[in-house]
Design a protein around this motif. Structure first.
Motif, short mmCIF file in Angstrom:
data_model
loop_
_atom_site.label_atom_id
_atom_site.label_comp_id
_atom_site.label_asym_id
_atom_site.label_seq_id
_atom_site.Cartn_x
_atom_site.Cartn_y
_atom_site.Cartn_z
N VAL A 111 24.00 -39.66 -10.85
CA VAL A 111 24.97 -38.85 -11.42
C VAL A 111 26.26 -38.67 -10.77
CG1 VAL A 111 25.40 -36.20 -12.04
CG2 VAL A 111 23.14 -37.28 -12.30
N TYR A 112 26.39 -38.68 -9.38
CA TYR A 112 27.62 -38.66 -8.67
C TYR A 112 28.33 -39.75 -8.25
CZ TYR A 112 26.20 -33.65 -9.10
OH TYR A 112 25.78 -32.45 -9.31
N ALA A 113 29.68 -39.97 -8.18
CA ALA A 113 30.14 -40.88 -7.66
C ALA A 113 29.95 -41.12 -6.28
CB ALA A 113 31.61 -41.05 -8.07
N HIS A 114 30.20 -40.01 -5.52
CA HIS A 114 29.80 -40.06 -4.15
C HIS A 114 29.01 -39.10 -3.56
CE1 HIS A 114 33.70 -42.19 -3.40
NE2 HIS A 114 34.32 -41.05 -4.30
N PRO A 115 27.85 -39.46 -3.78
CA PRO A 115 26.51 -38.57 -3.42
C PRO A 115 26.57 -38.26 -2.06
CG PRO A 115 25.94 -41.03 -3.58
CD PRO A 115 27.13 -40.90 -4.38
N GLU A 116 27.04 -38.89 -1.15
CA GLU A 116 27.27 -38.38 0.23
C GLU A 116 27.89 -36.87 0.28
OE1 GLU A 116 30.93 -40.73 -0.63
OE2 GLU A 116 29.00 -40.75 -1.12
N PHE A 117 28.57 -36.38 -0.44
CA PHE A 117 29.23 -35.21 -0.63
C PHE A 117 28.36 -34.07 -1.15
CE2 PHE A 117 33.19 -37.52 -1.09
CZ PHE A 117 33.54 -37.77 -0.07
N ILE A 118 27.07 -34.47 -1.44
CA ILE A 118 26.20 -33.48 -2.05
C ILE A 118 25.16 -33.06 -1.16
CG2 ILE A 118 24.61 -32.87 -4.02
CD1 ILE A 118 27.46 -33.40 -4.89
N GLU A 119 25.19 -31.69 -1.00
CA GLU A 119 24.22 -31.11 0.04
C GLU A 119 23.37 -30.04 -0.82
OE1 GLU A 119 25.89 -29.14 3.33
OE2 GLU A 119 27.05 -30.97 3.94
N THR A 120 21.92 -30.77 -0.91
CA THR A 120 20.93 -29.98 -1.65
C THR A 120 19.33 -30.19 -1.21
OG1 THR A 120 20.20 -29.56 -4.14
CG2 THR A 120 20.47 -31.84 -3.63
N LEU A 121 18.87 -29.07 -1.45
CA LEU A 121 17.14 -29.49 -0.95
C LEU A 121 16.57 -30.30 -2.05
CD1 LEU A 121 16.45 -25.46 -0.06
CD2 LEU A 121 17.12 -27.42 1.18
N ASP A 122 15.55 -30.60 -1.65
CA ASP A 122 14.54 -31.46 -2.56
C ASP A 122 13.90 -30.52 -3.71
OD1 ASP A 122 15.24 -33.76 -1.15
OD2 ASP A 122 13.36 -33.81 0.17
N GLN A 123 13.78 -29.70 -3.47
CA GLN A 123 13.07 -28.77 -4.47
C GLN A 123 14.01 -27.26 -4.78
OE1 GLN A 123 9.25 -28.56 -4.72
NE2 GLN A 123 9.68 -30.62 -4.10
N SER A 124 13.73 -26.92 -6.02
CA SER A 124 14.49 -25.84 -6.73
C SER A 124 13.38 -24.77 -6.61
CB SER A 124 14.88 -25.92 -7.89
OG SER A 124 15.50 -24.89 -8.40
N SER A 125 13.66 -23.81 -5.87
CA SER A 125 12.46 -22.80 -5.50
C SER A 125 12.93 -21.13 -6.07
CB SER A 125 12.21 -22.60 -4.18
OG SER A 125 11.82 -23.68 -3.43
N PRO A 126 11.69 -20.65 -6.34
CA PRO A 126 12.15 -19.08 -6.91
C PRO A 126 12.22 -18.29 -5.76
CG PRO A 126 9.57 -19.63 -7.04
CD PRO A 126 10.52 -20.94 -6.83
N ILE A 127 12.90 -17.10 -6.04
CA ILE A 127 13.26 -16.64 -4.91
C ILE A 127 11.96 -15.86 -3.86
CG2 ILE A 127 14.36 -14.07 -4.14
CD1 ILE A 127 16.19 -16.48 -5.27
N SER A 128 10.71 -15.56 -4.84
CA SER A 128 9.67 -15.19 -4.03
C SER A 128 9.08 -16.32 -3.00
CB SER A 128 8.63 -14.79 -5.20
OG SER A 128 8.26 -15.95 -5.66
N ASP A 129 9.55 -17.35 -3.11
CA ASP A 129 9.22 -18.40 -1.91
C ASP A 129 9.73 -18.19 -0.70
OD1 ASP A 129 7.51 -19.67 -3.83
OD2 ASP A 129 8.38 -21.64 -3.97
N LEU A 130 10.93 -17.51 -0.66
CA LEU A 130 11.45 -17.23 0.41
C LEU A 130 11.57 -15.97 1.01
CD1 LEU A 130 13.10 -19.55 1.66
CD2 LEU A 130 12.97 -19.88 -0.67
N VAL A 131 11.32 -14.95 0.37
CA VAL A 131 11.31 -13.40 0.70
C VAL A 131 10.84 -12.58 -0.12
CG1 VAL A 131 13.70 -13.82 1.48
CG2 VAL A 131 13.35 -12.76 -0.71
N ALA A 132 10.22 -11.33 0.26
CA ALA A 132 9.46 -10.51 -0.39
C ALA A 132 10.19 -9.95 -1.90
CB ALA A 132 8.77 -9.40 0.39
N VAL A 133 9.55 -10.07 -2.93
CA VAL A 133 10.19 -9.58 -4.11
C VAL A 133 9.46 -8.10 -4.62
CG1 VAL A 133 10.77 -10.16 -6.59
CG2 VAL A 133 11.38 -11.73 -4.80
N ASP A 134 10.33 -7.28 -5.09
CA ASP A 134 9.69 -5.94 -5.75
C ASP A 134 9.29 -6.05 -6.84
OD1 ASP A 134 9.83 -4.29 -3.01
OD2 ASP A 134 11.85 -4.89 -3.27
#
Length: 259
Positions: A111-134
């Motif tokens: 997708v990107y001409a310069h992929p070296e500039f893209i910083e992203t995680l391998d996974q897209s996670s819901p908020i509840s995977d990281l913190v407690a959600v009410d």
């Protein structure tokens, strides 16, 4: 007597399209009532001068997709008394969670001409995977009436009254003809939580699953029905890999029909 101090409301955005925040702004006259009941302290979509926390209520839109997101959501949680996630991205990882089934680096290089500039995680996670959600409010986007109900319930110390029944019930209430029975077309209505009022079936199209799976979805039985309609395993997999592809029930069912 000193005036009662209004609760502080914050609205946060992570990886998303902003649609759920727009649902809040689309409340129109009700938004005036909200602004009178709470102090909208942080909402970059609508205010120019954010106030510092801590906050009584935080509404969070979007999934966690970068290392910066991880640190930020933890900071949001620390300064929020009540944290409510809104929308498919925040509650299930969103459509961007399709990356979770493949190698995200291969997508970036294409997708990107310069992929070296893209910083992203391998996974897209819901908020509840990281913190407690009410509380989690489903939808893509969220139903604004449900959003108002959740805010009202939270402010008044009660449990939100958000229906958990399947989308098929809404179709029955509207008198919609079942597209699967009448037209032989696939529809996720039997396993999807209600919320849109049967929008797509009302115009003769099957449900896409915008509000995610119900509490006890029989996805295996629905997949068998799809097979009986003539869908091959790849097509069945696509049915469950949409806006809520990373929701547990949909993810597991899609994995039963291939990688």
């Amino acid at each position: 007597m000193a005036p009662r101090k209004r609760p502080k409301l914050a609205v946060w955005k992570f990886s998303s399209c902003d649609g759920c925040q727009l649902s809040l702004l689309d409340c129109e006259e009700d938004l005036l009532a909200i602004s009178e009941a709470v102090d909208i302290s942080y909402f970059l979509e609508a205010t120019r001068k954010p106030a510092k926390g801590p906050y009584d209520i935080s509404l969070v839109e979007g999934s966690i997709a970068t290392a910066h997101d991880v640190e930020t959501i933890r900071q949001v949680r620390r300064q929020s008394r009540t944290l409510i996630t809104i929308g498919a991205c925040a509650t299930a990882g969103g459509v961007q969670a399709l990356r979770n089934f493949k190698n995200v680096k291969s997508f970036i290089s294409r997708v990107y001409a310069h992929p070296e500039f893209i910083e992203t995680l391998d996974q897209s996670s819901p908020i509840s995977d990281l913190v407690a959600v009410d509380f989690e409010l489903r939808g893509c986007p969220v139903n604004k009436a449900q959003l108002l109900e959740v805010l009202s319930a939270t402010l008044n110390g009660r449990k939100p009254n958000v229906h958990k029944h399947a989308e098929c019930i809404e179709c029955k209430m509207r008198g919609n003809v079942c597209v699967t029975v009448a037209k032989g077309e696939p529809c996720l209505g039997p396993v999807v939580q209600a919320g849109c009022g049967g929008l797509c079936p009302s115009v003769g199209r099957g449900c896409f699953g915008c509000f995610g799976p119900t509490e006890t979805p029989n996805t295996a039985a629905l997949a068998e029905k799809f097979a009986a309609l003539g869908l091959d395993p790849r097509d069945i997999q696509r049915q469950f890999r949409g806006l809520n592809a990373n929701a547990e029930a949909f993810r597991k069912e899609s994995e039963r029909h291939g990688n």
